[in-house]
Each structure stands twice: as structure tokens, then as C-alpha cells.
Design an enzyme around this catalytic site. Sequence first.
Site, PDB file in Angstrom:
ATOM      1  CE1 TYR A 171     -33.508  -6.854  17.272  1.00 45.71           C
ATOM      2  CE2 TYR A 171     -32.314  -8.938  17.304  1.00 45.71           C
ATOM      3  CZ  TYR A 171     -32.852  -7.856  17.980  1.00 45.71           C
ATOM      4  OH  TYR A 171     -32.724  -7.759  19.346  1.00 45.71           O
ATOM      5  CE  LYS A 175     -31.119  -4.825  19.411  1.00 45.48           C
ATOM      6  NZ  LYS A 175     -31.280  -3.843  20.500  1.00 45.48           N
TER       7      LYS A 175
HETATM    8  P1  NDP Z   1     -40.372  -5.993  24.333  1.00 41.54           P
HETATM    9  O1  NDP Z   1     -41.089  -6.067  23.019  1.00 41.54           O
HETATM   10  O2  NDP Z   1     -41.012  -6.634  25.502  1.00 41.54           O
HETATM   11  O3  NDP Z   1     -40.060  -4.477  24.690  1.00 41.54           O
HETATM   12  C1  NDP Z   1     -39.649  -3.553  23.719  1.00 41.54           C
HETATM   13  C2  NDP Z   1     -39.843  -2.157  24.244  1.00 41.54           C
HETATM   14  O4  NDP Z   1     -39.396  -1.244  23.250  1.00 41.54           O
HETATM   15  C3  NDP Z   1     -41.302  -1.846  24.530  1.00 41.54           C
HETATM   16  O5  NDP Z   1     -41.393  -1.153  25.740  1.00 41.54           O
HETATM   17  C4  NDP Z   1     -41.713  -0.961  23.369  1.00 41.54           C
HETATM   18  O6  NDP Z   1     -42.674  -0.024  23.819  1.00 41.54           O
HETATM   19  C5  NDP Z   1     -40.393  -0.267  23.061  1.00 41.54           C
HETATM   20  N1  NDP Z   1     -40.361   0.281  21.730  1.00 41.54           N
HETATM   21  C6  NDP Z   1     -40.445  -0.350  20.540  1.00 41.54           C
HETATM   22  N2  NDP Z   1     -40.415   0.532  19.539  1.00 41.54           N
HETATM   23  C7  NDP Z   1     -40.318   1.762  20.109  1.00 41.54           C
HETATM   24  C8  NDP Z   1     -40.278   3.083  19.609  1.00 41.54           C
HETATM   25  N3  NDP Z   1     -40.313   3.347  18.290  1.00 41.54           N
HETATM   26  N4  NDP Z   1     -40.181   4.113  20.461  1.00 41.54           N
HETATM   27  C9  NDP Z   1     -40.138   3.859  21.789  1.00 41.54           C
HETATM   28  N5  NDP Z   1     -40.192   2.647  22.352  1.00 41.54           N
HETATM   29  C10 NDP Z   1     -40.284   1.615  21.489  1.00 41.54           C
HETATM   30  O7  NDP Z   1     -38.938  -6.616  24.056  1.00 41.54           O
HETATM   31  P2  NDP Z   1     -37.624  -6.718  24.964  1.00 41.54           P
HETATM   32  O8  NDP Z   1     -37.841  -6.225  26.311  1.00 41.54           O
HETATM   33  O9  NDP Z   1     -37.109  -8.082  24.777  1.00 41.54           O
HETATM   34  O10 NDP Z   1     -36.647  -5.745  24.148  1.00 41.54           O
HETATM   35  C11 NDP Z   1     -35.890  -4.724  24.758  1.00 41.54           C
HETATM   36  C12 NDP Z   1     -34.549  -4.634  24.068  1.00 41.54           C
HETATM   37  O11 NDP Z   1     -33.836  -5.835  24.267  1.00 41.54           O
HETATM   38  C13 NDP Z   1     -34.628  -4.439  22.550  1.00 41.54           C
HETATM   39  O12 NDP Z   1     -33.667  -3.496  22.162  1.00 41.54           O
HETATM   40  C14 NDP Z   1     -34.300  -5.825  22.004  1.00 41.54           C
HETATM   41  O13 NDP Z   1     -33.745  -5.754  20.715  1.00 41.54           O
HETATM   42  C15 NDP Z   1     -33.297  -6.267  23.032  1.00 41.54           C
HETATM   43  N6  NDP Z   1     -33.069  -7.702  23.096  1.00 41.54           N
HETATM   44  C16 NDP Z   1     -34.084  -8.573  23.337  1.00 41.54           C
HETATM   45  C17 NDP Z   1     -33.839  -9.933  23.393  1.00 41.54           C
HETATM   46  C18 NDP Z   1     -34.923 -10.934  23.588  1.00 41.54           C
HETATM   47  O14 NDP Z   1     -34.676 -12.130  23.323  1.00 41.54           O
HETATM   48  N7  NDP Z   1     -36.109 -10.530  24.063  1.00 41.54           N
HETATM   49  C19 NDP Z   1     -32.466 -10.453  23.263  1.00 41.54           C
HETATM   50  C20 NDP Z   1     -31.475  -9.449  22.990  1.00 41.54           C
HETATM   51  C21 NDP Z   1     -31.768  -8.132  22.943  1.00 41.54           C
HETATM   52  P3  NDP Z   1     -43.892   0.549  22.978  1.00 41.54           P
HETATM   53  O15 NDP Z   1     -44.383  -0.548  22.089  1.00 41.54           O
HETATM   54  O16 NDP Z   1     -44.868   0.959  24.026  1.00 41.54           O
HETATM   55  O17 NDP Z   1     -43.329   1.724  22.250  1.00 41.54           O
HETATM   56  C1  8X3 Z   2     -32.834 -11.091  20.428  1.00 39.42           C
HETATM   57  C2  8X3 Z   2     -32.122 -12.378  20.402  1.00 39.42           C
HETATM   58  O1  8X3 Z   2     -31.378 -14.290  18.926  1.00 39.42           O
HETATM   59  O2  8X3 Z   2     -33.685 -13.570  18.746  1.00 39.42           O
HETATM   60  O3  8X3 Z   2     -31.984 -10.025  20.222  1.00 39.42           O
HETATM   61  O4  8X3 Z   2     -31.939 -12.239  17.827  1.00 39.42           O
HETATM   62  S1  8X3 Z   2     -32.294 -13.144  18.904  1.00 39.42           S
END
Ligand code: NDP
Ligand code: 8X3
Length: 270
Positions: A171, A175
Amino acid sequence: MAAAVSQRLAGKTVLITGASSGIGRSSAFEFARTSPQNLKLILTARRIDSLNQIAADIVKEVGSGVKVLPVQLDVSNADEVRAFVGKLPAEFKEVDVLVNNAGLVRGVAKAPEILEEDMDIMFKTNVTGLINMTQAILPIMLKRNNGAGAGDIINIGSIAGREPYIGGGIYCATKAAVRSFTESLRKELISKRVRVISIDPGQVETEFSVVRFYGDKSKADAVYAGCEPLTPEDIAETIVFVAGRRENVVIADTLLFPNHQASATIMHRK
Ligand code: NDP
Ligand code: 8X3
């Protein structure tokens, strides 16, 4: 200030990947609430039922000034991404803002126990998917204003892309790749008026950890025990803020932590 942002976003078409949950879903609502009179939203993810519900809820809340197009799209599928723009209805084709948000983490395994399948899905979604989406939408932005270009590409990275941690080898690498691609892109587009923006959240409570632990909610909840993570709305507000700046202002890079977090692994828990 809010009025200025609302005016700047008015008439724009915003495309959000991963809009069925978490940060993407909250961003859809935040854009709609900020510019409720005249906005087009393209919401994409694999779960089309969730997108349809979100679209209905947005229109119910803000009214018909916001047109919402839910589209089932798996960003990890290069063929689907390639066909995506050609299938957009004419009124949604002029994408002004691309929020590359779709992403996921699977597992906490350390080498040599990392599953090939998890490695594959993380790279195909977080890296190749994001790059393919960017390449699909960028030509639309570049041909605006007689080739001067206009538009915003907002890439959602992570603290994990700046600071690798144990159990996050893949992961974190995805990123870091997003961060590197984003910086290259900003340099490549320097003669164009396309803004390339990076937003790196720390800990945000969404479905992210549930996905990481393969659906085990109790393990996901333990991640947030004794602390107060960011909410998806916190990140959504930042996404709309950067998109709503005056055209000459590029918020190139943003790192957001909850108050108990100082790095990927240094967190104060009660
Ligand atoms: P969620 O799991 O709540 O949301 C992830 C979203 O990505 C869902 O809508 C899912 O939709 C979609 N997704 C996953 N795989 C695919 C795919 N192959 N095609 C299209 N859509 C996809 O997590 P977050 O909202 O937290 O994550 C959003 C972003 O933020 C990500 O890039 C994550 O890495 C990043 N992030 C999150 C953090 C956290 O702590 N939560 C911190 C830092 C960054 P569906 O399953 O319907 O396809
Ligand atoms: C999500 C934050 O610290 O779990 O990107 O990787 S962490």
C-alpha cells in the site's frame, strides 16, 4: 468566501472516482452543497446501487441545480477506463475537475507473506487505475482555451506515500507511486493551465480499514480505538477548497492529520 467558491465552481463538471463510500462519497455531497445552483457530478465506483442512492440523496438535498450521473466503473480494469469517456453523455463530457480518489488497501502482511492477489489489486487500483483515469481525462482538459488547457486533477495520496510502515509494504509503495506520478505530471504540464493537486490524508475513518481486514469490522474498529480519526467530510472540505481557489492558485500538496497523529505510526491514544 463561500460565495466566491460557489461562483468559481458554478457550471463545472466534476468527476469523482470511488464515490460510493468514504472520502469520495463525502466529496460528492460537499461539491453539491457548495455549488448547488449549477454543477454536474459524475460519480464512479464498482457499486452502482450505492452510487444511484447517493445521486438520489444529493438531488433530494440540494435540488435539481446539480445534475448527477452515476457510472459503474472499475478503475483497475484498463478496458473499462479506456471506454469510459466515449460512453459519457454529451452534457457530461467536458470534465473540469477529476478527483482520483478510488483506492484500497488489502491486508497487513509482511514480506514474504504478502498475497500476490492483494499486491495485484492494490497496484492495479491505486496506481495503474489512477494513471489510466488521468490519461483518459487529460486530453479533454488540454484542448480547452485553444490548447492552453484548463482543469484540475486532484490525486488522493496518503501519509503512507511519504512514510512507509511495517505491514504496509505494498500500500505504501502504491501511494509513493501516486506521489511521484503527481509530481511528474505537474512538471510535465507546467506550460498548461491544468492544476495538479495532491492531498495526503492521515487516519480517516471510512470503509478503508474494513477493506484492509477483509471485512472484519472488529479489527477495523480497533484501528481507531482510543483516538479520534479524521472524518471523510474533513477531506471532502479540503478537496472542494483546493478546487475552489482562484484559477492561478495551485494548492500543490497537502498533508492532513487528526490532532492525535504526528506520523504514519506516531499516534497518541487515550
Ligand atoms: P473507502 O473504502 O470508504 O472508499 C474507497 C472507494 O474506492 C470506494 O468508493 C470504492 O468503491 C472505491 N474503489 C475501490 N476499488 C475500486 C475500483 N477498482 N474501481 C473503482 N472504485 C474503486 O475508503 P476511503 O474513502 O478512505 O478511501 C478513498 C481514498 O483515500 C483511497 O485512495 C485511500 O487510499 C485514500 N486514503 C484513505 C485514508 C484513510 O485512512 N481512510 C488515508 C489516506 C488516504 P467500490 O467498492 O464501490 O468500487
Ligand atoms: C491510509 C492511512 O496510515 O492507514 O492511507 O496507511 S494509513
